[in-house]
Scaffold this active site. Sequence first.
Site, short mmCIF file in Angstrom:
data_model
loop_
_atom_site.label_atom_id
_atom_site.label_comp_id
_atom_site.label_asym_id
_atom_site.label_seq_id
_atom_site.Cartn_x
_atom_site.Cartn_y
_atom_site.Cartn_z
N ILE A 127 59.62 17.51 23.76
CA ILE A 127 60.25 18.02 24.97
C ILE A 127 61.56 17.28 25.21
CG2 ILE A 127 59.96 18.46 27.44
CD1 ILE A 127 57.90 19.89 25.70
N THR A 165 54.90 12.14 20.45
CA THR A 165 56.01 12.15 19.49
C THR A 165 56.49 10.75 19.14
OG1 THR A 165 56.74 13.93 20.96
CG2 THR A 165 58.03 13.56 18.98
N ASP A 166 56.29 9.79 20.05
CA ASP A 166 56.80 8.44 19.79
C ASP A 166 55.79 7.60 19.02
OD1 ASP A 166 55.07 8.30 21.92
OD2 ASP A 166 56.26 6.90 23.10
N HIS A 202 42.79 1.84 24.05
CA HIS A 202 44.12 1.30 24.34
C HIS A 202 44.20 -0.13 23.81
CE1 HIS A 202 47.67 0.04 26.43
NE2 HIS A 202 47.82 1.23 27.01
N GLU A 221 46.76 10.51 31.47
CA GLU A 221 45.91 9.48 30.89
C GLU A 221 44.81 9.06 31.86
OE1 GLU A 221 47.37 6.32 28.06
OE2 GLU A 221 47.15 5.13 29.89
#
Length: 267
Positions: free
Chosen positions: A39, A128-129, A149, A219
């Site tokens: 995006i 995407t990162d 996490h 999240e």
Amino acid sequence: MILTPWLAPIVWEGTFNHDILMEEYQRNSYRIGLLVPAIGKYIQLLKKFLESAERYFVKGGMVKYYVCTDRPDEVKALNLDIKRPMKIIKVPEYSDWHQTVMGRMEVIKNQTELLFHKELDYLACLDTDIVMLNPIGVEILGEMVGALHPGYYHSPRKDLPYERRPISQAFIPEDEGDFYYQGNFFLGTVPRIYQLTKACNENIMKDRANGIHARFDEESHLNKYFLYNKPTKVLSPEYICNDSLGSPKDIKIKRVNHGDKPFKKDT
């Protein structure tokens, strides 16, 4: 830990036999979708993400990429060095970062109804990162899979960053909680992903109607869902590392690096 309290496996290097799992995968010819949002300016990260996926994501598997973007022409203009099939899914241009992040649950839910149930057995949803650094194989496949996490997998319950405001649909009471899961890497069978995204989207819409953003957007809602709908498999922090956390001794192999980007995230 290699098992959760409800006896779901936690996947670490050395806890699985890739060859045996690959034989089972090939017998069943499972179809895997890898969905990634691109995006706005995050399109500039897409090339590196997909090329790392070509090298490391379920090598030898039947994988198709699904790119969700508000700028299809810019994605088409990228010089992508990929051989697997890719489908571009047009999404709306959202008004701000919160809407962009939380809109993903709605997009996945809708596309599961329209498309994924016909084309896939499993769907993996990543950000995407993320850049893959080492093999991510069929050991990740499961009915409903979350990723721990890396910043909180040793933390006591009281320090987990759940949404603690009762006014939010993502609310988790102080005396509840198992693990804290990343929102940028989850997967499962298509029916289970549909159930997850439908429930999270409904709760996000209720919060939005009340003018509320959960503490960590989608999240927070994902963590609420996983608390009451336990994952059948959990990925260790090997699968969602971040250089800023250093090199914890119990992470023997870093399978991804997450979070590096040449710009600041919108707020």
